[in-house]
Write an enzyme that holds these catalytic residues in place. Sequence first.
Site, PDB file in Angstrom:
ATOM      1  N   ARG A  32      -2.000 -10.956  -8.825  1.00  0.00           N
ATOM      2  CA  ARG A  32      -1.359 -12.142  -8.276  1.00  0.00           C
ATOM      3  C   ARG A  32      -2.325 -13.314  -8.361  1.00  0.00           C
ATOM      4  O   ARG A  32      -3.456 -13.177  -8.809  1.00  0.00           O
ATOM      5  CB  ARG A  32      -0.922 -11.885  -6.825  1.00  0.00           C
ATOM      6  CG  ARG A  32       0.114 -10.759  -6.726  1.00  0.00           C
ATOM      7  CD  ARG A  32       0.563 -10.507  -5.297  1.00  0.00           C
ATOM      8  NE  ARG A  32       1.467  -9.361  -5.231  1.00  0.00           N
ATOM      9  CZ  ARG A  32       2.770  -9.437  -5.410  1.00  0.00           C
ATOM     10  NH1 ARG A  32       3.344 -10.597  -5.643  1.00  0.00           N
ATOM     11  NH2 ARG A  32       3.518  -8.352  -5.335  1.00  0.00           N
ATOM     12  N   HIS A 116      -0.283   1.648  -2.884  1.00  0.00           N
ATOM     13  CA  HIS A 116       0.586   1.235  -3.991  1.00  0.00           C
ATOM     14  C   HIS A 116       0.569   2.235  -5.148  1.00  0.00           C
ATOM     15  O   HIS A 116       1.070   1.937  -6.224  1.00  0.00           O
ATOM     16  CB  HIS A 116       0.194  -0.157  -4.500  1.00  0.00           C
ATOM     17  CG  HIS A 116       0.473  -1.247  -3.517  1.00  0.00           C
ATOM     18  ND1 HIS A 116      -0.184  -2.468  -3.525  1.00  0.00           N
ATOM     19  CD2 HIS A 116       1.338  -1.304  -2.468  1.00  0.00           C
ATOM     20  CE1 HIS A 116       0.269  -3.222  -2.538  1.00  0.00           C
ATOM     21  NE2 HIS A 116       1.180  -2.536  -1.886  1.00  0.00           N
ATOM     22  N   CYS A 127      11.553  17.049 -11.438  1.00  0.00           N
ATOM     23  CA  CYS A 127      10.856  18.301 -11.090  1.00  0.00           C
ATOM     24  C   CYS A 127       9.532  18.074 -10.376  1.00  0.00           C
ATOM     25  O   CYS A 127       8.904  19.024  -9.917  1.00  0.00           O
ATOM     26  CB  CYS A 127      10.660  19.175 -12.317  1.00  0.00           C
ATOM     27  SG  CYS A 127       9.466  18.540 -13.523  1.00  0.00           S
TER      28      CYS A 127
END
Length: 244
Positions: A32, A116, A127
């Site tokens: 960011r 995150h 699976c």
Amino acid sequence: MTSLNEWIQNDHKIAVLTGAGISVPSGIPPFRGKNGLYQNKNVERYLSLLYFQTHPSEFWTFYWSLFDARLLLSAKPNAVHLWLKNLEQTYEVTIITQNIDGLHEKATSSKIIEVHGAFNRCICPKCGTFYQTQSLLDQKVPHCSVSSKDGKTCGTVLKPDIVLFGEAVRDLRAVEQAVSHADHLLVLGSSLGVAPINFLPEFAKEYGVPTLLINDRPALNMDAIDQFCQVDFADFDANAINVD
């Protein structure tokens, strides 16, 4: 003047929140900010759980184009990561990281909460089999290769093991427990712009845990920050950082 190392010398438990700023000296661009990867106007749509579920092939095309996979996978820990690892010789350290670069793991820190997720892993949504991203770099759309008892291949499109837009962050209860029991909360390299982790200084304040922000600029909300040190992480030296 009190150095950072001196400031924590009487601590037993330290909670550390790390953001993208600490990884810049390792060659990883921020996600960011002014030049961040997430300035791409399509990010929130294409990196969303819904887009992955409805357009998996297009999702992977965007994903591979957005991230420099080889850079992320080959990056090495820098002085900040190694300092945090070395703190474990004296303190109980819990690292809460917003970063997906896996550099705390490479630095062999013992207690890491990757809220995150991590770029170096992928998972089969069907699976649950994990894969190393390194082994998938030559696949435009990675699929699960696990064979069932009847000999059929799963074939499900793999999902990066990161938190996509529309997904909840991970291990929030463990994060809160680490902060509430800490002697200090250190925030390193984060401007605290991403919810819900940006609430941690306020949460710490409720428990009387002092908070120190070390970053190249102030946080977006400084109300719950007790002390702030402006630092260029390329020159990180805990003995040279003065905490007033």
